[in-house]
Motif scaffolding. Sequence first.
Motif, PDB file in Angstrom:
ATOM      1  N   VAL A  68       0.885  -1.277  -0.001  1.00  0.00           N
ATOM      2  CA  VAL A  68      -0.121  -0.139  -0.070  1.00  0.00           C
ATOM      3  C   VAL A  68       1.032   1.111   0.089  1.00  0.00           C
ATOM      4  O   VAL A  68       0.434   2.244  -0.677  1.00  0.00           O
ATOM      5  CB  VAL A  68      -0.807  -0.006   1.215  1.00  0.00           C
ATOM      6  CG1 VAL A  68      -1.740   1.258   1.378  1.00  0.00           C
ATOM      7  CG2 VAL A  68      -2.046  -1.021   0.985  1.00  0.00           C
ATOM      8  N   LEU A  69       1.931   1.099   0.704  1.00  0.00           N
ATOM      9  CA  LEU A  69       3.011   2.320   0.835  1.00  0.00           C
ATOM     10  C   LEU A  69       3.516   2.839  -0.586  1.00  0.00           C
ATOM     11  O   LEU A  69       3.281   3.850  -1.114  1.00  0.00           O
ATOM     12  CB  LEU A  69       4.028   2.092   1.716  1.00  0.00           C
ATOM     13  CG  LEU A  69       3.832   2.682   3.031  1.00  0.00           C
ATOM     14  CD1 LEU A  69       4.912   1.858   3.868  1.00  0.00           C
ATOM     15  CD2 LEU A  69       3.553   3.987   3.444  1.00  0.00           C
ATOM     16  N   TYR A  70       3.725   1.668  -1.422  1.00  0.00           N
ATOM     17  CA  TYR A  70       4.460   1.801  -2.744  1.00  0.00           C
ATOM     18  C   TYR A  70       3.193   2.573  -3.699  1.00  0.00           C
ATOM     19  O   TYR A  70       3.446   3.348  -4.304  1.00  0.00           O
ATOM     20  CB  TYR A  70       4.770   0.542  -3.246  1.00  0.00           C
ATOM     21  CG  TYR A  70       6.404   0.187  -2.732  1.00  0.00           C
ATOM     22  CD1 TYR A  70       7.222   1.058  -3.492  1.00  0.00           C
ATOM     23  CD2 TYR A  70       6.578  -0.986  -2.216  1.00  0.00           C
ATOM     24  CE1 TYR A  70       8.606   0.742  -3.122  1.00  0.00           C
ATOM     25  CE2 TYR A  70       7.897  -1.246  -1.943  1.00  0.00           C
ATOM     26  CZ  TYR A  70       8.942  -0.554  -2.345  1.00  0.00           C
ATOM     27  OH  TYR A  70      10.050  -0.762  -2.101  1.00  0.00           O
ATOM     28  N   ALA A  71       2.040   1.909  -3.496  1.00  0.00           N
ATOM     29  CA  ALA A  71       0.996   2.355  -4.285  1.00  0.00           C
ATOM     30  C   ALA A  71       0.685   3.807  -4.042  1.00  0.00           C
ATOM     31  O   ALA A  71       0.430   4.722  -5.148  1.00  0.00           O
ATOM     32  CB  ALA A  71      -0.094   1.492  -4.180  1.00  0.00           C
ATOM     33  N   GLU A  72       0.451   4.270  -2.759  1.00  0.00           N
ATOM     34  CA  GLU A  72       0.010   5.674  -2.475  1.00  0.00           C
ATOM     35  C   GLU A  72       1.155   6.517  -2.472  1.00  0.00           C
ATOM     36  O   GLU A  72       0.707   7.561  -3.040  1.00  0.00           O
ATOM     37  CB  GLU A  72      -0.276   5.692  -0.842  1.00  0.00           C
ATOM     38  CG  GLU A  72      -1.604   4.898  -0.500  1.00  0.00           C
ATOM     39  CD  GLU A  72      -3.019   5.230  -1.559  1.00  0.00           C
ATOM     40  OE1 GLU A  72      -2.952   6.270  -1.603  1.00  0.00           O
ATOM     41  OE2 GLU A  72      -3.455   4.040  -1.548  1.00  0.00           O
ATOM     42  N   ASN A  73       2.344   6.185  -2.467  1.00  0.00           N
ATOM     43  CA  ASN A  73       3.332   7.179  -2.732  1.00  0.00           C
ATOM     44  C   ASN A  73       3.703   7.234  -4.368  1.00  0.00           C
ATOM     45  O   ASN A  73       3.832   8.505  -4.658  1.00  0.00           O
ATOM     46  CB  ASN A  73       4.591   6.827  -2.206  1.00  0.00           C
ATOM     47  CG  ASN A  73       4.593   6.831  -0.570  1.00  0.00           C
ATOM     48  OD1 ASN A  73       3.888   7.713   0.023  1.00  0.00           O
ATOM     49  ND2 ASN A  73       5.364   6.089   0.226  1.00  0.00           N
ATOM     50  N   GLU A  74       3.230   6.442  -4.831  1.00  0.00           N
ATOM     51  CA  GLU A  74       3.342   6.452  -6.421  1.00  0.00           C
ATOM     52  C   GLU A  74       2.078   7.449  -6.967  1.00  0.00           C
ATOM     53  O   GLU A  74       2.399   8.116  -7.964  1.00  0.00           O
ATOM     54  CB  GLU A  74       3.370   5.135  -7.294  1.00  0.00           C
ATOM     55  CG  GLU A  74       4.572   4.320  -7.129  1.00  0.00           C
ATOM     56  CD  GLU A  74       4.369   2.692  -7.519  1.00  0.00           C
ATOM     57  OE1 GLU A  74       3.310   2.646  -8.104  1.00  0.00           O
ATOM     58  OE2 GLU A  74       5.218   2.076  -7.583  1.00  0.00           O
ATOM     59  N   ARG A  75       1.132   7.382  -6.429  1.00  0.00           N
ATOM     60  CA  ARG A  75      -0.052   8.302  -6.788  1.00  0.00           C
ATOM     61  C   ARG A  75       0.141   9.559  -6.008  1.00  0.00           C
ATOM     62  O   ARG A  75      -0.593  10.494  -6.441  1.00  0.00           O
ATOM     63  CB  ARG A  75      -1.301   7.540  -6.172  1.00  0.00           C
ATOM     64  CG  ARG A  75      -1.895   6.464  -7.314  1.00  0.00           C
ATOM     65  CD  ARG A  75      -3.257   6.284  -6.658  1.00  0.00           C
ATOM     66  NE  ARG A  75      -3.467   5.494  -5.345  1.00  0.00           N
ATOM     67  CZ  ARG A  75      -3.591   4.292  -5.194  1.00  0.00           C
ATOM     68  NH1 ARG A  75      -3.532   3.430  -6.267  1.00  0.00           N
ATOM     69  NH2 ARG A  75      -3.655   3.826  -4.192  1.00  0.00           N
ATOM     70  N   GLY A  76       0.968   9.718  -4.983  1.00  0.00           N
ATOM     71  CA  GLY A  76       1.363  11.051  -4.387  1.00  0.00           C
ATOM     72  C   GLY A  76      -0.019  11.281  -3.579  1.00  0.00           C
ATOM     73  O   GLY A  76      -0.320  12.735  -3.236  1.00  0.00           O
ATOM     74  N   SER A  77      -0.571  10.477  -2.799  1.00  0.00           N
ATOM     75  CA  SER A  77      -1.729  10.694  -2.253  1.00  0.00           C
ATOM     76  C   SER A  77      -1.688  11.095  -0.949  1.00  0.00           C
ATOM     77  O   SER A  77      -2.339  11.971  -0.044  1.00  0.00           O
ATOM     78  CB  SER A  77      -2.706   9.445  -1.837  1.00  0.00           C
ATOM     79  OG  SER A  77      -2.097   8.481  -1.218  1.00  0.00           O
ATOM     80  N   GLY A  78      -0.235  10.816  -0.324  1.00  0.00           N
ATOM     81  CA  GLY A  78      -0.160  11.003   1.087  1.00  0.00           C
ATOM     82  C   GLY A  78      -0.846  10.506   2.373  1.00  0.00           C
ATOM     83  O   GLY A  78      -0.857  10.918   3.475  1.00  0.00           O
TER      84      GLY A  78
END
Length: 273
Positions: A68-78
């Motif tokens: 989830v960390l990889y996915a959220e950081n790739e999206r830049g969601s914070g």
Amino acid sequence: PDTALSPGCLSRPSRPSAATASREDMPPVALRDYQSAAVEEAAQRNLLVVLPTNAGKTIISAKMIENVLYAENERGSGKKIVFLAPGRALAVQQARVLEEQIGPLQEEPTSVGGAAWRLGLVVGMGGLGLREAVRSRQVLVMTPQLFEKALIHAMLRMEGVALLVLDEAHHMRGNDRYATIMKYFYLPCGERPRVLALTASPVEKAHMVEPDAATFRTELAELEGRLDCAAWSRRVPPSVVPHALPQLLPFGRAAAPSELVDGVRRGLARVWD
């Protein structure tokens, strides 16, 4: 003394910077087949993982958190990842497991990464420390009491959480903190986080009295509803959890109750004399 922030700085071999880390940079966590199956299932839906004690449920959550960390950081969601443990000692223990299992949490972030890949251990702190942890850490390991406090005081919104992990999820009873968090903050949320719940005993007191099939199904369905999760389990190899196997213990003739009472009396008499 109360623990402040634990930014995830266990001594480990040198790794790539957390802010610039990619999947290829990080060695994979070695998962057993049933753990990999749980992670795959948890990526598709909210999941209540039911496995015996010491079967590696925290390892499953660590891999899910990393994904989830990889996915959220790739999206830049914070968005944040919140891992809840009912009790300070358990929170400290689980934070250490996450630090050991998720490589980038072991590195201090650069200015480029901001809060990315930083772990905050939040146990027994005052409001100022809690606010700072929520502001500056992306992975929060905390007690449900402090998570509820952060939500009540708008330090954090449920919409700002990408993954909510509930350890010892069978505590979802009555007005327990898990129950109030799900009822008053999760269910009304417009953009709900993914939920990963963990337990070894989904039915209350099943370790003491084996429930009949109907009771088990009813209580499990109620827990699934309160958690908004589907229960999932797999057979774990006996070599992994030998303590979960039925055991026959040899013993001699049991003493009659009167003999036990007489033995206690003799022992007390020696103490008093």
